[in-house]
Design a protein around this motif. Structure first.
Motif: not given
Lengths: 196, 196
Positions: A155, A159, A167, A169, B109, B112-113, B115-116, B122, B125-126, B158-160, B162-163, B167
């Motif tokens: 994560s 992230g 993104l 930042f 999510v 973010l999808r 945004a990527m 992107g 969102l940032r 954001l990593g939390l 996603i994971v 995913l």
């Protein structure tokens, strides 16, 4: 055994692609354990020896499917050799070095982008990160709660990739490696070896 | 002033969309500061009062562009009220509650999808996360290194997302809120108020 002696009488690149398509599907659907050289060969309608000829091992076939930017075997060995108390810092440095080496083109962000929009690629990426990157690490260090620790490390590293490279930042996009390490490595270290 | 007294003689929903398209483009290209009700109105070829009629304020127009799943004004006020030593835990609980409330459909999510894969989304969102979520927080607590702290908090949250939701890593996807908080809140807390 010379390469020419083994060269199969087929169009190399299209057969290679055909095998990779089958492998990608199986790794995503069945997971790493249940996918075998034999099951991939069967689905691709080729002989198992041809799969070995092109990819040499199941692990290398898996890496070819994911197009991961470094060889986990080599790079993780270095992280493990450095020892558990250094593992947080080593992991962050490995990821930063891999990403920044590619300049604008960041393969992990590309992969993550596809993984977020295509469920099968998402499963493939998760399986790869779990089986090939984090499980060897938590096993080498004999950590408790291996799945939780692996998920937490993933994560923070993913992230970081998104916020720094995807993104962009302000506070992280241009930060020198040492400053990123100073901020993020203690987190990774706690996820690996701390109280959770 | 009653709603019917103010209702403009135009097709409401298409005008609303037209304003939102213009606003989305400007927030993404110029950023939050340089985008104004007037500049959006001009690009959408409508009167500024019509923008106010539909969206009431620049902040609410911005939220309508991002389709963020909670009202930052309300929710961040609660986090700030709880005080800095609780902010890490409060933020993690806020994100978990928001995400899990939607069941399978996770708006962050989805966002973010997009945004990527779309650079303009992107940037949008940032800008939203920086300006509307994290800057108010670091300013309320008068934190040093605000941009770095905001970037680090964003990377872990954001990593939390996603994971856990994107995913669906084994160790995190089904973990109860309290266990996620126990693992992740100390990280967010250090990014907010610790030595970096």
């Amino acid at each position: 055994m010379t390469r020419s002696g083994r060269r199969p009488k087929v169009d190399d690149s299209s057969t290679r692609d055909q095998i990779r398509v089958a492998a990608r599907q199986q790794f995503a659907e069945r997971g790493y354990q249940a996918t075998t050289i034999r099951s991939v060969a069967e689905q691709a309608a080729v002989d198992p020896s041809l799969v070995m000829h092109f990819f040499r091992s199941k692990d290398q076939l898996f890496e070819a499917c994911v197009e991961w930017p470094f060889d986990p075997e080599v790079e993780l060995a270095a992280v493990i050799d450095a020892g558990l108390p250094q593992a947080g810092e080593q992991l962050v440095r490995l990821f930063l070095a891999t990403w920044d080496a590619r300049g604008g083109h960041n393969p992990v962000v590309t992969l993550l982008r596809t993984a977020m929009s295509q469920e099968s690629v998402g499963r493939l990426l998760r399986e790869f990160i779990q089986v090939r990157l984090l499980t060897p690490l938590v096993e080498a260090f004999e950590l408790d709660q291996p799945e939780l620790r692996a998920g937490l490390v993933a994560s923070q590293l993913l992230g970081l990739g998104i916020v720094r490279y995807g993104l962009r930042f302000d506070g992280l996009a241009e930060l020198p490696h040492d400053a990123v390490v100073a901020s993020i490595a203690p987190t990774i270290q706690r996820y690996l070896s701390g109280e959770l």
